[in-house]
Design an enzyme around this catalytic site. Structure first.
Site, PDB file in Angstrom:
ATOM      1  N   TYR A  11       8.516  -2.635   8.358  1.00  0.00           N
ATOM      2  CA  TYR A  11       7.572  -1.569   8.030  1.00  0.00           C
ATOM      3  C   TYR A  11       8.181  -0.208   8.341  1.00  0.00           C
ATOM      4  O   TYR A  11       8.547   0.060   9.491  1.00  0.00           O
ATOM      5  CB  TYR A  11       6.283  -1.763   8.835  1.00  0.00           C
ATOM      6  CG  TYR A  11       5.202  -0.754   8.516  1.00  0.00           C
ATOM      7  CD1 TYR A  11       5.071  -0.232   7.243  1.00  0.00           C
ATOM      8  CD2 TYR A  11       4.297  -0.329   9.480  1.00  0.00           C
ATOM      9  CE1 TYR A  11       4.077   0.691   6.944  1.00  0.00           C
ATOM     10  CE2 TYR A  11       3.289   0.583   9.190  1.00  0.00           C
ATOM     11  CZ  TYR A  11       3.197   1.093   7.925  1.00  0.00           C
ATOM     12  OH  TYR A  11       2.215   2.001   7.624  1.00  0.00           O
TER      13      TYR A  11
ATOM     14  N   ASP B 232      14.304   2.215  13.073  1.00  0.00           N
ATOM     15  CA  ASP B 232      12.928   2.706  13.071  1.00  0.00           C
ATOM     16  C   ASP B 232      12.336   2.342  14.426  1.00  0.00           C
ATOM     17  O   ASP B 232      11.981   1.196  14.680  1.00  0.00           O
ATOM     18  CB  ASP B 232      12.147   2.044  11.925  1.00  0.00           C
ATOM     19  CG  ASP B 232      10.708   2.532  11.858  1.00  0.00           C
ATOM     20  OD1 ASP B 232      10.189   2.983  12.900  1.00  0.00           O
ATOM     21  OD2 ASP B 232      10.101   2.439  10.771  1.00  0.00           O
TER      22      ASP B 232
ATOM     23  N   LYS C 172       4.304   7.608  17.436  1.00  0.00           N
ATOM     24  CA  LYS C 172       3.342   6.988  18.358  1.00  0.00           C
ATOM     25  C   LYS C 172       3.416   7.581  19.778  1.00  0.00           C
ATOM     26  O   LYS C 172       2.808   8.609  20.034  1.00  0.00           O
ATOM     27  CB  LYS C 172       3.508   5.472  18.344  1.00  0.00           C
ATOM     28  CG  LYS C 172       3.289   4.901  16.911  1.00  0.00           C
ATOM     29  CD  LYS C 172       2.995   3.430  16.885  1.00  0.00           C
ATOM     30  CE  LYS C 172       3.061   2.833  15.492  1.00  0.00           C
ATOM     31  NZ  LYS C 172       1.812   2.714  14.790  1.00  0.00           N
TER      32      LYS C 172
HETATM   33  C1  LIG Z   1       7.776   0.588  12.600  1.00  0.00           C
HETATM   34  C2  LIG Z   1       6.882   1.637  12.001  1.00  0.00           C
HETATM   35  N1  LIG Z   1       7.421   2.609  11.271  1.00  0.00           N
HETATM   36  C3  LIG Z   1       6.676   3.581  10.719  1.00  0.00           C
HETATM   37  C4  LIG Z   1       5.317   3.614  10.890  1.00  0.00           C
HETATM   38  C5  LIG Z   1       4.511   4.693  10.234  1.00  0.00           C
HETATM   39  O1  LIG Z   1       4.005   5.576  11.196  1.00  0.00           O
HETATM   40  P1  LIG Z   1       2.714   6.456  10.859  1.00  0.00           P
HETATM   41  O2  LIG Z   1       1.547   5.524  10.806  1.00  0.00           O
HETATM   42  O3  LIG Z   1       2.663   7.447  11.988  1.00  0.00           O
HETATM   43  O4  LIG Z   1       2.986   7.125   9.555  1.00  0.00           O
HETATM   44  C6  LIG Z   1       4.697   2.631  11.643  1.00  0.00           C
HETATM   45  C7  LIG Z   1       3.240   2.634  11.834  1.00  0.00           C
HETATM   46  O5  LIG Z   1       2.660   1.745  12.406  1.00  0.00           O
HETATM   47  C8  LIG Z   1       5.498   1.601  12.205  1.00  0.00           C
HETATM   48  O6  LIG Z   1       4.947   0.593  12.888  1.00  0.00           O
END
Ligand SMILES: Cc1ncc(COP(=O)(O)O)c(C=O)c1O
Length: 430
Positions: free
Chosen positions: A142, A237, A265
């Site tokens: 993700y 990420d 986060k």
């Molecule tokens: C691994 C990862 N990358 C990116 C994101 C996207 O972050 P945001 O919800 O702040 O756009 C998330 C969101 O849960 C995530 O878990």
């Protein structure tokens, strides 16, 4: 709205009101039947007054607990001085310094407001730096909601690697040619794809712990080696793992340093703030003076480096730097994982608890789970029933993750144990 309509509205609950004015009755994140009123420490209360031990934690940001007095005081002090300026502010600068000090790959930082944006710009930075177009990602990984990221996150049917399957309507067909997809924890497949596409591949983006799947021993090291060999950038990420698996994130925890990472986060302390961080020669592409017009990566955001968010993030990091913070977090998580494992085993359910102590979940499968397809072979319906039974018993969690907080108390853990035991009994007998 007419007067009569306004009157009926007063009698409607928030769930019904939401159904009228929000598509699907929700913000798109979580089922609309739950409307949260407030949170403190490791607990939240909904609008009906029902109390939950909270393992959702705002989908991760509230690592030190809801409404932590120090984070709240830091944010309140900033709010009283004005909430956003667009220009640099000292709190954002100090937060960037803290990130550079903590995160192994971080020589410089660019702030944005969400993890989605951070991932989008990290991929753009890889393209700007290498002057190549393609990105390799992993099935089930993700990286936010951009057109490029939303590929093979949750395909219903297995596709053919490396072809991506868009997860959403509205993604241009042409983008399918720009993304390659590989299975997580398969270094040989990655090596083959990188070799084959090296002249057009800008970067490999990976969640170093993909959702709740830890990397197999040697996998991240192999990614590092393969990408470095071919001048392809490695992007971690760390929106979830940053400041959670360790103060320096997954790169400290697993001991593999990428070229770039994204953070979100935890670093915003519960406010909208995220970042791209990495090697100075790559980050230089955010600076027109440094790289000239051709290499310049355009990036502007109204709320980037917001002082309230940065101050809340700084207060959060200060708490996490205290001696023993991560020992405590891991002790809580380890205890929870062991308890859940034992309760599932004792009731004869085919299940396993997967993850690392600060975030984990139960997967209803007897097989070794190494990648997205492995998670698909589990009994998802059982997982959904378990979550629903737990919610009735005052446990709030995401669909496939328990987030652990430093604020979870012995009472919270005891409550979780009792709710698990009761819910597992229902699962095992019905
Ligand atoms: C691994 C990862 N990358 C990116 C994101 C996207 O972050 P945001 O919800 O702040 O756009 C998330 C969101 O849960 C995530 O878990």
């Amino acid at each position: 709205m007419s007067g009569a309509e306004a009157e009926t509205d007063v009698g409607l609950g928030f769930v019904e009101k939401a159904k009228r004015v929000l598509p699907g009755g929700s913000f798109g994140n979580f089922p609309g039947e739950i409307v949260i009123r407030e949170g403190r420490g490791g607990r939240v209360w909904d609008e009906s007054g029902k109390e939950y031990v909270d393992f959702l934690l705002g989908s991760g940001p509230m690592l030190v607990g809801h409404a932590h007095p120090e984070v709240t005081a830091a944010a309140q002090a900033r709010i009283a001085q004005g909430t956003t300026f667009f220009a640099n502010n000292r709190y954002g600068i100090e937060l960037a310094e803290a990130i550079v000090a903590a995160v192994p790959c971080a020589e410089q930082v660019r702030f944005v407001s969400t993890g989605s944006e951070a991932d989008l710009y990290a991929m753009r930075a890889a393209r700007a730096f290498t002057r190549r177009d393609k990105i390799l990602k992993f099935e089930g990984g993700y990286h936010g909601m951009s057109d490029y990221s939303l590929m093979s996150l949750a395909p219903k049917r297995p596709g053919n690697f490396p072809q991506p399957i868009p997860d959403s309507a509205g993604i241009p067909k042409s983008l399918r040619d720009e993304i390659l997809v590989a299975p997580f924890n398969d270094p040989d497949m990655v090596a083959g794809l990188v070799r084959e596409h090296k002249s057009e591949l800008a970067g490999v983006i990976v969640e170093p712990m993909q959702r709740i799947l830890p990397p197999a021993p040697g996998f991240l090291e192999a990614l590092r080696r393969i990408t470095a060999e071919h001048g392809v950038l490695l992007i971690f990420d760390e929106v979830v793992t940053g400041f959670r698996l360790a103060y320096g994130g997954a790169q400290e925890y697993y001991g593999v340093v990428p070229d770039l990472c994204t953070l979100g986060k935890v670093i915003g302390g519960g406010f909208p703030l995220a970042a791209i961080a990495g090697r100075a020669d790559i980050m230089a592409h955010f600076d027109r003076q440094a790289v000239g017009d051709d290499g310049f990566l355009m990036q502007v955001g109204t709320l980037s480096g917001n002082p309230v968010a940065a101050a809340a993030g700084l207060a959060t990091l200060e708490i996490l730097r205290r001696p023993g913070a991560y020992d405590q977090l891991f002790a809580i998580g380890r205890g929870l994982m062991a308890t859940l494992t034992e309760l599932l085993r004792r009731n004869g359910l085919t299940a396993q608890v997967i993850g690392e102590p600060p975030l984990f979940d139960a997967v209803f499968s007897g097989e070794v789970v190494r990648d997205y397809r492995g998670t698909l072979r589990g009994n998802a319906e059982m997982g959904r029933r378990f979550n629903a039974l737990l919610r009735e018993r005052g446990i709030l969690k995401g669909e496939a993750k328990y987030y652990v907080s430093l604020a979870h108390t012995t009472e919270d853990i005891q409550h979780a144990r009792e709710a698990w035991a009761a819910a597992i009994e229902v699962l095992a007998t019905h």
